[in-house]
Write a protein that holds these residues in place. Structure first.
Motif, PDB file in Angstrom:
ATOM      1  N   LEU A  48       0.842  -1.208   0.000  1.00 16.61           N
ATOM      2  CA  LEU A  48       0.000   0.000   0.000  1.00 16.61           C
ATOM      3  C   LEU A  48       0.869   1.247   0.000  1.00 16.61           C
ATOM      4  N   GLU A  49       0.516   2.202  -0.832  1.00 18.38           N
ATOM      5  CA  GLU A  49       1.144   3.523  -0.777  1.00 18.38           C
ATOM      6  C   GLU A  49       0.608   4.260   0.455  1.00 18.38           C
ATOM      7  N   PHE A  52      -2.886   5.566   0.198  1.00 16.94           N
ATOM      8  CA  PHE A  52      -3.962   4.619   0.499  1.00 16.94           C
ATOM      9  C   PHE A  52      -4.152   4.546   2.011  1.00 16.94           C
ATOM     10  N   LYS A 296       0.787  -1.290  -8.197  1.00 18.09           N
ATOM     11  CA  LYS A 296      -0.018  -0.087  -8.394  1.00 18.09           C
ATOM     12  C   LYS A 296      -1.518  -0.331  -8.495  1.00 18.09           C
ATOM     13  N   ASN A 299      -3.474   0.633  -5.481  1.00 17.75           N
ATOM     14  CA  ASN A 299      -3.107   2.016  -5.139  1.00 17.75           C
ATOM     15  C   ASN A 299      -3.632   3.043  -6.144  1.00 17.75           C
ATOM     16  N   GLY A 386       4.507   6.094  -4.571  1.00 15.19           N
ATOM     17  CA  GLY A 386       3.249   6.742  -4.993  1.00 15.19           C
ATOM     18  C   GLY A 386       3.442   8.204  -5.307  1.00 15.19           C
TER      19      GLY A 386
END
Ligand code: FAS
Ligand code: PHB
Length: 389
Positions: A48-49, A52, A296, A299, A386
């Motif tokens: 997860l970025e 997020f 990605k 995300n 990100g």
């Protein structure tokens, strides 16, 4: 039945949007084709970025993630028996968070139940009507015959095979697609991860990825031909091939065990423009797909949700339609950069059937430049953690 926003799809996109709207006093109904257990049975994303993570916090759904996730400051890039580390935090000041999509989705389901959010499972034959008017509505059948929900807006969060994207007329919609000549065979095993950070490995035999969900749940992938079926790969065959594709020091300490999930996912890059038509808005996989090489997929769904929920809040609270009018252009500007990064990572690390000797030399030069150049590593790091919303 009437609501402000009908959300088609009860995956991470639809659930996160529903939760964020609810937290801002906006009413929605989620129509999910499958059962909750079926949705939770899908094993997908793992990284997860922080964007997020911030959205989950805004949605009031970060407690489990904060308690059980890992923070990763970097990743290993390996090629044949060489390796180097990309330090995300050094280059960007930002780490990534390792927490499975399954856990994210479960946390969102639990949060919706706490807030008595309306999710209608087993919604069959969902159809979108009059999306281009000010009075759209949706029909569906959840076992009680056809039902109708009148609404202000519709959010299509129903993934790549959903009904929302095809509702936009062919003469308005333009799809961009690239399919890759291989897939990822993924295995989930109740074993300790081979390394505390991810390992993206490019070998003469093909790509491999070592990831994890927690200290005793590992997620591994190897690139396989599209013609392969899961039945071709016994656990032993998978582990043997994974060992051949990662540096010896990791192969030697790999702890294997029975697979508790094993599946092959095709790889494609896909974007559908525009991401809105009248009162219908597309989010997540309904509008775009990336090869998972750049982590990605989930995300990019998050940044769509960020733009759309803020647009709805601005409309319902301030009667300002600017966010709704500009949603597609703003979402696509970020999506295309994520598509580029995912495409680039996939070309950098995988073996393509038609690669020439020159192509292989270019791939190795790319990897060695990345190994030796701080600016190149920063570019990878900024994309991986990100880009800004
Ligand atoms: P989803 O597809 O997750 O959810 C859509 C939901 O809509 C589903 O629950 C579906 O049942 C429902 N639906 C569909 N049609 C409907 C209809 N007509 N009516 C009602 N409901 C309907 N991303 C990564 O970052 N890393 C990975 O490793 C990774 N691996 C993946 C592996 C696979 C096999 C797939 C398919 C995707 C993977 N992804 C990965 C991407 C994935 O994580 C997506 O980006 C993420 O699920 C997007 O979430 P949603 O947009 O909610 O779409
Ligand atoms: C995963 O853990 O499932 C994962 C991690 C990183 C990726 C793809 C998948 O790029």
């Amino acid at each position: 039945m009437r609501t402000q926003v009908v959300i088609i799809g009860g995956g991470p996109s639809g659930l996160l949007l529903s939760q964020l709207l609810d937290k801002n006093g906006i009413d929605s109904v989620v129509l999910e084709r499958k059962t909750r257990d079926y949705v939770l049975g899908r094993i997908r994303a793992g990284v997860l970025e922080v964007g997020f993570v911030d959205l989950m916090r805004k949605a009031g759904v970060a407690a489990n993630m904060d308690a059980h996730s890992f923070t990763h400051d970097g990743t290993i890039i390996a090629y044949n028996n060489e390796q180097f580390r990309i330090d995300f935090t050094k280059h960007t000041g930002t780490p990534v968070v390792v927490y499975g999509q399954t856990e994210v989705t479960r946390d969102l389901y639990e949060a919706r139940e706490v807030m008595d959010g309306k999710i209608i499972f087993n919604s069959e034959n969902v159809q979108i009507h009059d999306a281009e008017t000010n009075a759209p509505y949706v029909t569906f059948d959840a076992g009680n015959g056809e039902e109708r929900i009148d609404c202000d807006y519709i959010a299509g969060c129903d993934g790549f095979h959903g009904v929302s994207r095809p509702t936009i007329p062919d003469n308005i919609r333009r799809d961009y697609e690239k399919s890759y000549p291989f897939g990822w065979l993924g295995v989930l095993s109740e074993t300790p991860p081979v390394n505390h950070e991810l390992i993206y490995s490019s070998s003469d035999r093909g790509f491999a990825l070592c990831s994890m969900r927690h200290e005793n749940l590992s997620r591994y992938y190897i690139q396989v031909p599209l013609s392969d079926g899961v039945e071709k790969w016994s656990d032993d065959a998978f582990w043997d091939e994974l060992r051949r594709r990662i540096p010896q020091e990791f192969a030697d300490k790999l702890i294997t065990g029975p697979s508790i999930e094993k599946s092959i996912a095709p790889l494609r890059s896909f974007v559908s423009e525009p991401m809105q038509w009248g009162h219908l808005f597309l989010c997540g996989d309904a509008a775009h797909i990336v090869p998972p090489t750049g982590a990605k997929g989930l995300n990019t769904a998050a940044s769509d949700i960020h733009y759309l929920y803020n647009a709805f809040v601005d409309f319902y609270r301030n009667n300002n339609e600017d966010g709704l009018k500009t949603y597609s252009n703003r979402a696509l500007a970020r999506i295309w950069k994520a598509e580029r990064f995912s495409w680039w990572m996939t070309n950098l690390l995988h073996r393509f059937p038609d690669q020439s000797g020159f192509d292989l030399k270019m791939q190795r030069a790319d990897l060695e430049f990345l190994r030796d150049n701080e600016a190149a590593q920063r570019v990878l790091a900024e994309n991986y953690v990100g880009l800004p919303y």
